[in-house]
Design a protein around this motif. Structure first.
Motif, PDB file in Angstrom:
ATOM      1  N   PRO A 151       0.817  -1.214   0.000  1.00  9.23           N
ATOM      2  CA  PRO A 151       0.000   0.000   0.000  1.00  9.23           C
ATOM      3  C   PRO A 151       0.852   1.266   0.000  1.00  9.23           C
ATOM      4  CG  PRO A 151       0.215  -0.804   2.238  1.00  9.23           C
ATOM      5  CD  PRO A 151       0.945  -1.800   1.359  1.00  9.23           C
ATOM      6  N   LYS A 152       0.212   2.400  -0.291  1.00  8.44           N
ATOM      7  CA  LYS A 152       0.920   3.678  -0.220  1.00  8.44           C
ATOM      8  C   LYS A 152       1.165   4.028   1.239  1.00  8.44           C
ATOM      9  CE  LYS A 152       0.680   8.535  -1.631  1.00  8.44           C
ATOM     10  NZ  LYS A 152      -0.117   9.586  -2.322  1.00  8.44           N
ATOM     11  N   PRO A 153       2.419   4.267   1.617  1.00  2.54           N
ATOM     12  CA  PRO A 153       2.701   4.591   3.019  1.00  2.54           C
ATOM     13  C   PRO A 153       2.370   6.038   3.351  1.00  2.54           C
ATOM     14  CG  PRO A 153       4.722   4.625   1.751  1.00  2.54           C
ATOM     15  CD  PRO A 153       3.637   4.183   0.800  1.00  2.54           C
ATOM     16  N   ASP A 154       2.167   6.295   4.629  1.00  6.50           N
ATOM     17  CA  ASP A 154       2.006   7.666   5.101  1.00  6.50           C
ATOM     18  C   ASP A 154       3.361   8.339   5.302  1.00  6.50           C
ATOM     19  OD1 ASP A 154      -0.776   7.384   5.209  1.00  6.50           O
ATOM     20  OD2 ASP A 154      -0.689   6.570   7.243  1.00  6.50           O
ATOM     21  N   VAL A 155       4.387   7.524   5.545  1.00  8.34           N
ATOM     22  CA  VAL A 155       5.732   8.038   5.754  1.00  8.34           C
ATOM     23  C   VAL A 155       6.730   6.923   5.457  1.00  8.34           C
ATOM     24  CG1 VAL A 155       5.803   7.423   8.211  1.00  8.34           C
ATOM     25  CG2 VAL A 155       7.210   9.330   7.384  1.00  8.34           C
ATOM     26  N   ILE A 156       7.904   7.288   4.983  1.00 12.72           N
ATOM     27  CA  ILE A 156       8.977   6.332   4.717  1.00 12.72           C
ATOM     28  C   ILE A 156      10.138   6.626   5.663  1.00 12.72           C
ATOM     29  CG2 ILE A 156      10.708   5.555   3.035  1.00 12.72           C
ATOM     30  CD1 ILE A 156       8.663   6.146   0.826  1.00 12.72           C
ATOM     31  N   VAL A 157      10.623   5.586   6.321  1.00 13.79           N
ATOM     32  CA  VAL A 157      11.755   5.704   7.236  1.00 13.79           C
ATOM     33  C   VAL A 157      12.967   5.032   6.596  1.00 13.79           C
ATOM     34  CG1 VAL A 157      12.629   5.202   9.556  1.00 13.79           C
ATOM     35  CG2 VAL A 157      10.175   5.641   9.213  1.00 13.79           C
ATOM     36  N   LEU A 158      14.083   5.742   6.559  1.00 11.72           N
ATOM     37  CA  LEU A 158      15.296   5.173   5.955  1.00 11.72           C
ATOM     38  C   LEU A 158      16.540   5.719   6.633  1.00 11.72           C
ATOM     39  CD1 LEU A 158      16.438   7.686   4.090  1.00 11.72           C
ATOM     40  CD2 LEU A 158      14.714   6.887   2.486  1.00 11.72           C
ATOM     41  N   SER A 159      17.633   4.977   6.487  1.00  2.00           N
ATOM     42  CA  SER A 159      18.921   5.415   7.004  1.00  2.00           C
ATOM     43  C   SER A 159      19.602   6.333   5.993  1.00  2.00           C
ATOM     44  CB  SER A 159      19.834   4.212   7.263  1.00  2.00           C
ATOM     45  OG  SER A 159      19.275   3.328   8.209  1.00  2.00           O
ATOM     46  N   VAL A 160      20.411   7.245   6.498  1.00  2.00           N
ATOM     47  CA  VAL A 160      21.194   8.119   5.633  1.00  2.00           C
ATOM     48  C   VAL A 160      22.670   8.008   6.001  1.00  2.00           C
ATOM     49  CG1 VAL A 160      21.705  10.497   4.981  1.00  2.00           C
ATOM     50  CG2 VAL A 160      19.348   9.766   5.226  1.00  2.00           C
ATOM     51  N   GLY A 161      23.491   7.742   4.983  1.00  2.00           N
ATOM     52  CA  GLY A 161      24.940   7.800   5.118  1.00  2.00           C
ATOM     53  C   GLY A 161      25.424   8.957   4.269  1.00  2.00           C
ATOM     54  N   GLY A 162      25.684   8.661   2.994  1.00  7.61           N
ATOM     55  CA  GLY A 162      26.062   9.716   2.061  1.00  7.61           C
ATOM     56  C   GLY A 162      24.881  10.368   1.370  1.00  7.61           C
ATOM     57  N   GLY A 163      23.705   9.749   1.478  1.00  8.07           N
ATOM     58  CA  GLY A 163      22.511  10.336   0.885  1.00  8.07           C
ATOM     59  C   GLY A 163      22.063   9.713  -0.414  1.00  8.07           C
ATOM     60  N   GLY A 164      22.738   8.664  -0.878  1.00  9.96           N
ATOM     61  CA  GLY A 164      22.350   8.045  -2.141  1.00  9.96           C
ATOM     62  C   GLY A 164      20.972   7.414  -2.089  1.00  9.96           C
ATOM     63  N   LEU A 165      20.668   6.701  -1.015  1.00 12.21           N
ATOM     64  CA  LEU A 165      19.346   6.087  -0.874  1.00 12.21           C
ATOM     65  C   LEU A 165      18.277   7.163  -0.775  1.00 12.21           C
ATOM     66  CD1 LEU A 165      17.486   3.648  -0.474  1.00 12.21           C
ATOM     67  CD2 LEU A 165      18.083   3.683   1.961  1.00 12.21           C
ATOM     68  N   LEU A 166      18.533   8.190   0.018  1.00 10.78           N
ATOM     69  CA  LEU A 166      17.580   9.290   0.159  1.00 10.78           C
ATOM     70  C   LEU A 166      17.285   9.924  -1.195  1.00 10.78           C
ATOM     71  CD1 LEU A 166      15.990  11.320   1.939  1.00 10.78           C
ATOM     72  CD2 LEU A 166      18.100  12.633   2.126  1.00 10.78           C
ATOM     73  N   CYS A 167      18.320  10.211  -1.967  1.00  6.39           N
ATOM     74  CA  CYS A 167      18.114  10.829  -3.286  1.00  6.39           C
ATOM     75  C   CYS A 167      17.343   9.900  -4.215  1.00  6.39           C
ATOM     76  CB  CYS A 167      19.460  11.187  -3.907  1.00  6.39           C
ATOM     77  SG  CYS A 167      20.320  12.550  -3.089  1.00  6.39           S
ATOM     78  N   GLY A 168      17.657   8.611  -4.176  1.00  5.57           N
ATOM     79  CA  GLY A 168      16.958   7.661  -5.028  1.00  5.57           C
ATOM     80  C   GLY A 168      15.490   7.534  -4.660  1.00  5.57           C
ATOM     81  N   VAL A 169      15.196   7.498  -3.367  1.00  5.08           N
ATOM     82  CA  VAL A 169      13.809   7.388  -2.924  1.00  5.08           C
ATOM     83  C   VAL A 169      13.017   8.625  -3.341  1.00  5.08           C
ATOM     84  CG1 VAL A 169      12.338   7.405  -0.856  1.00  5.08           C
ATOM     85  CG2 VAL A 169      14.202   5.750  -1.063  1.00  5.08           C
ATOM     86  N   ILE A 170      13.602   9.789  -3.186  1.00  7.88           N
ATOM     87  CA  ILE A 170      12.881  11.003  -3.593  1.00  7.88           C
ATOM     88  C   ILE A 170      12.685  11.035  -5.102  1.00  7.88           C
ATOM     89  CG2 ILE A 170      12.982  13.522  -3.679  1.00  7.88           C
ATOM     90  CD1 ILE A 170      14.342  13.456  -0.940  1.00  7.88           C
ATOM     91  N   GLU A 171      13.687  10.618  -5.861  1.00  7.21           N
ATOM     92  CA  GLU A 171      13.517  10.532  -7.313  1.00  7.21           C
ATOM     93  C   GLU A 171      12.366   9.585  -7.655  1.00  7.21           C
ATOM     94  OE1 GLU A 171      15.968   8.908 -11.200  1.00  7.21           O
ATOM     95  OE2 GLU A 171      17.065  10.113  -9.728  1.00  7.21           O
ATOM     96  N   GLY A 172      12.302   8.447  -6.956  1.00  7.27           N
ATOM     97  CA  GLY A 172      11.224   7.492  -7.198  1.00  7.27           C
ATOM     98  C   GLY A 172       9.863   8.050  -6.817  1.00  7.27           C
ATOM     99  N   LEU A 173       9.796   8.764  -5.703  1.00 10.51           N
ATOM    100  CA  LEU A 173       8.529   9.384  -5.299  1.00 10.51           C
ATOM    101  C   LEU A 173       8.091  10.417  -6.330  1.00 10.51           C
ATOM    102  CD1 LEU A 173       9.200   9.906  -1.472  1.00 10.51           C
ATOM    103  CD2 LEU A 173       7.655   8.229  -2.504  1.00 10.51           C
ATOM    104  N   ASN A 174       9.037  11.210  -6.822  1.00 11.68           N
ATOM    105  CA  ASN A 174       8.693  12.242  -7.802  1.00 11.68           C
ATOM    106  C   ASN A 174       8.183  11.637  -9.105  1.00 11.68           C
ATOM    107  OD1 ASN A 174       9.424  14.276  -6.040  1.00 11.68           O
ATOM    108  ND2 ASN A 174      11.468  14.554  -6.904  1.00 11.68           N
ATOM    109  N   ARG A 175       8.853  10.597  -9.600  1.00  8.28           N
ATOM    110  CA  ARG A 175       8.446  10.064 -10.897  1.00  8.28           C
ATOM    111  C   ARG A 175       7.169   9.242 -10.817  1.00  8.28           C
ATOM    112  NH1 ARG A 175      13.632   6.142 -12.053  1.00  8.28           N
ATOM    113  NH2 ARG A 175      12.860   4.180 -11.198  1.00  8.28           N
TER     114      ARG A 175
END
Length: 306
Positions: A151-175
């Protein structure tokens, strides 16, 4: 065929019962290389190979290097990984098992990265562990899969190191036009370069990494992560190593799966019911994985941190 697999999205009854949220887990631990890095690194390696690369060179604290080594073996491309002195023996052994040449250089990931870049020849491709738009595009496939399965989540929780996962997740959310889904970015104390950048409003370079979560050990996050924080709703949470290890141990009991503290800290945010989660019903955690930690090591850390 891509070098990553579609991973399970499961509801965690133990976490849901414990927290009162409906908690869902995107199990990136199931990737062939053991972490989400197989997506972005694999995608980038395939693209650089298509462009004619004859060798892959990368720097890594563990998971990115293993993903490059895995990709190189599958594409029959030689791989050189430069790791800092903080990289675990297990991580180095796993990279070598995939056929990579592993070089230990520098006390930090930034020093290892500088040395790795110095090795690059014209026919080589350099694979940065997190700061490459190709890598972000590969990581974005996590969100494509979640959109397909729900299902569509209300919030996504993730770890951040250099930010690659964060950037990828936001790119995926945007597209996928899910820009309204906020993110809670979690780090360990002593590896919290993103939180410090948010507070400063500019990139901050940590003088050293003091957390045991060495695979989160980027002295500074990529600039794109900070740029996204100005456009996307991102909450920042920083927790101590002790809670990251405790979450790893509890997750092992709950789901019979071993994750490293760099992943455990995202789980810890939910296990500990941090205030940033207040008001959300469907909580999705990206269980980013990691293979540099063993059960014995988690038990040793847990005993020391009691």
């Amino acid at each position: 065929m891509p070098l990553h697999i579609q991973t399970p999205l499961i509801e965690s009854r133990p976490l849901s019962d414990r927290t009162g949220h409906s908690v869902w887990l995107k199990m990136e631990i199931a990737q062939p290389s053991g972490s989400f890095k197989a997506r972005g690194i694999g995608y980038a390696c395939e693209e650089y190979f298509r462009r004619g690369a004859k060798r892959f060179i990368s720097s890594s604290g563990g998971n990115a290097g293993l993903a490059v080594a895995f990709a190189g073996r599958n594409l029959s491309v030689p791989v050189v990984i430069v790791v800092p002195e903080t990289a675990s023996k297990r991580a180095r052994e796993l990279m070598a098992r995939e056929g990579a040449e592993v070089i230990i250089q520098g006390k930090s990931l930034s020093e290892a990265n500088a040395f790795a870049r110095s090795l690059v020849q014209p026919e080589d491709a350099f694979l940065h562990p997190f700061d490459d738009p190709l890598i972000w595009t590969g990581h974005a496939s996590i969100i494509d899969e979640i959109v397909d399965t729900g299902p569509k989540p209300d919030v996504i929780v993730l770890s951040v190191g250099g930010g690659g996962l964060l950037c990828g997740v936001i790119e995926g959310l945007n597209r996928n036009e899910w820009q309204d889904v906020p993110i809670i970015a979690v780090e360990t104390q002593g590896a919290d370069s993103f939180a410090q950048a948010l507070n400063a409003g500019a990139l901050v370079e940590l003088p050293r990494i003091s957390s045991i979560a060495t695979t989160l050990g980027a002295s500074a996050v990529c600039r794109q992560a900070l740029e996204y924080s100005r456009k996307h709703r991102i909450g920042s949470v920083v927790l101590p190593d002790k809670l990251a290890v405790s979450a790893c141990m509890q997750f092992l009991r709950d789901h019979d799966a071993v994750v490293e503290p760099a992943c455990g800290v995202a789980l810890a945010a939910v296990y500990e019911r941090v205030p940033a989660l207040s008001g959300y019903k469907k909580v999705l955690i990206i269980v980013c994985g990691g293979v540099s930690t063993t059960v014995d090591q988690l038990q040793e850390w847990s005993a020391v941190m009691q």
